[in-house]
Design an enzyme around this catalytic site. Structure first.
Site, PDB file in Angstrom:
ATOM      1  N   HIS A 118       0.689  -1.106  -0.365  1.00 37.11           N
ATOM      2  CA  HIS A 118       0.308   0.128  -0.527  1.00 37.11           C
ATOM      3  C   HIS A 118       0.679   1.201  -0.236  1.00 37.11           C
ATOM      4  O   HIS A 118       2.017   1.704   0.698  1.00 37.11           O
ATOM      5  CB  HIS A 118      -1.327  -0.496   0.882  1.00 37.11           C
ATOM      6  CG  HIS A 118      -0.400  -0.027   2.526  1.00 37.11           C
ATOM      7  ND1 HIS A 118       0.433   1.500   3.240  1.00 37.11           N
ATOM      8  CD2 HIS A 118       0.051  -1.117   3.459  1.00 37.11           C
ATOM      9  CE1 HIS A 118       0.958   0.802   4.514  1.00 37.11           C
ATOM     10  NE2 HIS A 118       1.156  -0.402   4.515  1.00 37.11           N
ATOM     11  N   ASP A 119       0.482   2.593  -1.111  1.00 36.14           N
ATOM     12  CA  ASP A 119       1.362   3.449  -0.883  1.00 36.14           C
ATOM     13  C   ASP A 119       2.418   4.159  -1.232  1.00 36.14           C
ATOM     14  O   ASP A 119       2.747   4.675  -1.300  1.00 36.14           O
ATOM     15  CB  ASP A 119       0.825   4.582   0.801  1.00 36.14           C
ATOM     16  CG  ASP A 119      -0.408   4.054   1.477  1.00 36.14           C
ATOM     17  OD1 ASP A 119      -1.359   5.207   0.562  1.00 36.14           O
ATOM     18  OD2 ASP A 119      -0.683   3.624   2.300  1.00 36.14           O
ATOM     19  N   GLY A 136       4.952  -1.247   2.382  1.00 37.40           N
ATOM     20  CA  GLY A 136       4.587   0.339   2.597  1.00 37.40           C
ATOM     21  C   GLY A 136       5.239   1.356   2.164  1.00 37.40           C
ATOM     22  O   GLY A 136       6.121   1.177   2.701  1.00 37.40           O
TER      23      GLY A 136
END
Length: 265
Positions: A118-119, A136
């Site tokens: 994520h991200d 992440g």
């Protein structure tokens, strides 16, 4: 060609000339660009955005929810640029409220079994080899090349035109234009071959080498090295790019190992 054996949500948006093979699954609120090819058993999860001319190989999963306990269901996206290839069993999670998206640029190659959490923000023309694992919030610059089974800790940054050796772990920021490897990861010279392939001039490569000789080879404190670079190296785009990267680092940059006597700098 769209196979009747594929599962496609009626709210999915498909471009022109999209190929979707049997047993691929396209969920709701997804966008697939023109000329993209989704192969059998690939899964495109909700809130995914895929550009044109991409190739998604069997078993890839794009846009699954983050593996982050802080995620509470916020509507975020996983975004892939144009002409990017996602090989077998690659997993790309969508973002959290930190950046609200996970982004892969255009003309990238993500090889089999790699993971983008994520991200993460991945630039253009990036090569991520087999089994690479990105935690992440990792950022990877344009034309970076990550060797097989390497990995990056969360919040690390990997600069443009870098080469990361296989089986290594990125725990600190890796400045642009360098090679890095060993354990613990350390500076291993300027990525001369990669820069030549990208048509950097001999003068540009010489400037980069001079900067990194001061920053790494002279074994100075980073703040001292930065001051010397500002005084001794003429102003220019390359100098600004490197110094800004170093100054903006929140976790510090990699160092040069005492064993690196043979580095090309």
């Amino acid at each position: 060609m769209i196979s009747s054996l594929a599962s496609i949500h009626p709210n999915a948006t498909l471009g022109n000339n999209v190929i979707i093979e049997p047993f691929a699954v396209i969920h709701e609120n997804t966008t697939i660009g023109d000329d993209t090819h989704i192969m059998s058993h690939a899964v495109i999860m909700p809130h995914s955005r895929i550009g044109k001319g991409c190739k998604i190989f069997p078993g890839a999963v794009i846009g699954a929810v983050p593996q982050d306990l802080k995620f509470i269901g916020e509507e975020t996206t996983a975004e892939i640029g144009d002409y990017t290839t996602i090989r077998e069993y690659v997993t790309i999670n969508r973002g959290t409220q930190d950046k609200w998206k996970t982004c892969i640029g255009s003309n990238c190659l993500l090889m089999a079994y790699s993971h983008v959490a994520h991200d993460c923000i991945i630039g253009n023309n990036v090569i991520i080899a087999n089994g690479v694992q990105l935690a992440g919030h990792v950022e990877v610059g344009d034309y970076a090349n990550m060797g097989g089974l390497s990995g990056a800790n969360q919040f690390t940054r990997i600069g443009a035109h870098t080469y990361i050796a296989g089986h290594t772990v990125v725990r600190k920021d890796v400045p642009p234009f360098v090679k890095a490897g060993r354990e613990p990861m350390s500076y291993a010279g300027v990525n001369i071959v990669g820069l030549q392939r990208r048509n950097f001039t001999p003068e540009q490569i010489a400037t980069i080498s001079q900067i990194y000789h001061i920053l790494f080879v002279q074994k100075l404190p980073t703040s001292t090295a930065v001051g010397m670079i500002e005084e001794q190296i003429g102003d220019g785009e390359l100098k600004t790019l490197i110094l800004n990267f170093v100054k903006e680092s929140k976790i510090g940059i990699i160092k040069r190992s005492s064993k690196n006597e043979g580095d090309a700098d």
